[in-house]
Design a protein around this motif. Structure first.
Motif, PDB file in Angstrom:
ATOM      1  N   ARG A  64      -4.912  -1.641  -0.088  1.00  0.00           N
ATOM      2  CA  ARG A  64      -5.944  -1.396   0.928  1.00  0.00           C
ATOM      3  C   ARG A  64      -5.665  -2.151   2.216  1.00  0.00           C
ATOM      4  O   ARG A  64      -6.496  -2.192   3.123  1.00  0.00           O
ATOM      5  CB  ARG A  64      -7.291  -1.835   0.364  1.00  0.00           C
ATOM      6  N   THR A  65      -4.483  -2.755   2.320  1.00  0.00           N
ATOM      7  CA  THR A  65      -4.149  -3.576   3.480  1.00  0.00           C
ATOM      8  C   THR A  65      -3.156  -2.850   4.374  1.00  0.00           C
ATOM      9  O   THR A  65      -2.124  -2.366   3.900  1.00  0.00           O
ATOM     10  CB  THR A  65      -3.533  -4.918   3.025  1.00  0.00           C
ATOM     11  N   GLY A  66      -3.462  -2.786   5.657  1.00  0.00           N
ATOM     12  CA  GLY A  66      -2.540  -2.220   6.629  1.00  0.00           C
ATOM     13  C   GLY A  66      -1.493  -3.255   6.994  1.00  0.00           C
ATOM     14  O   GLY A  66      -1.822  -4.391   7.308  1.00  0.00           O
ATOM     15  N   ILE A  67      -0.225  -2.841   6.967  1.00  0.00           N
ATOM     16  CA  ILE A  67       0.876  -3.743   7.267  1.00  0.00           C
ATOM     17  C   ILE A  67       1.607  -3.234   8.511  1.00  0.00           C
ATOM     18  O   ILE A  67       2.014  -2.082   8.586  1.00  0.00           O
ATOM     19  CB  ILE A  67       1.859  -3.843   6.077  1.00  0.00           C
ATOM     20  N   TYR A  68       1.764  -4.132   9.458  1.00  0.00           N
ATOM     21  CA  TYR A  68       2.432  -3.832  10.723  1.00  0.00           C
ATOM     22  C   TYR A  68       3.793  -4.502  10.735  1.00  0.00           C
ATOM     23  O   TYR A  68       3.911  -5.668  10.374  1.00  0.00           O
ATOM     24  CB  TYR A  68       1.605  -4.338  11.900  1.00  0.00           C
ATOM     25  N   GLY A  69       4.808  -3.778  11.175  1.00  0.00           N
ATOM     26  CA  GLY A  69       6.160  -4.307  11.221  1.00  0.00           C
ATOM     27  C   GLY A  69       6.562  -4.725  12.626  1.00  0.00           C
ATOM     28  O   GLY A  69       5.766  -4.667  13.572  1.00  0.00           O
TER      29      GLY A  69
END
Length: 108
Positions: free
Chosen positions: A44-49
């Motif tokens: 449920r966590t958005g991950i940004y690169g």
């Protein structure tokens, strides 16, 4: 709009905002406008690169230089489509190759 992921840390939205000196609200607003892609979801966590960070930094920097969000939408859409600045501005190839400037003056 798909951003390539390169080396660098993966960040949550809070970490991305802190690293870029902005707010989570601004990041979500930029996503709504299509300027910043949505994150990869892990659970449920958005991950940004790193590509998200680079693009966000560019948007913040250009806004500080006076570019409006509307103009940034046009510029980044052209970038995503592989178009060049001349295409966006509607400048003819002769102008891009060092032709006469408006008014007949040559660059010196």
């Amino acid at each position: 709009m798909e951003l390539a992921t390169g080396p660098g840390p993966d960040l949550t939205i809070d970490e991305l905002a802190a690293a870029s000196g902005t707010t989570t609200r601004r990041i979500r607003s930029l996503q709504t406008l299509g300027l910043l892609p949505h994150p990869e979801l892990r659970g449920r966590t958005g991950i940004y690169g790193p590509a998200h960070r680079d693009r966000l930094d560019a948007i913040v920097r250009l806004q500080e230089r006076g570019f409006s969000l509307e103009s940034l939408v046009v510029l980044f859409a052209a970038l995503d489509d592989g178009r060049n600045l001349g295409d966006v501005l509607g400048v003819e190839a002769s102008m891009q190759e060092g032709g006469s400037a408006p008014g007949g003056a040559q660059g010196e």
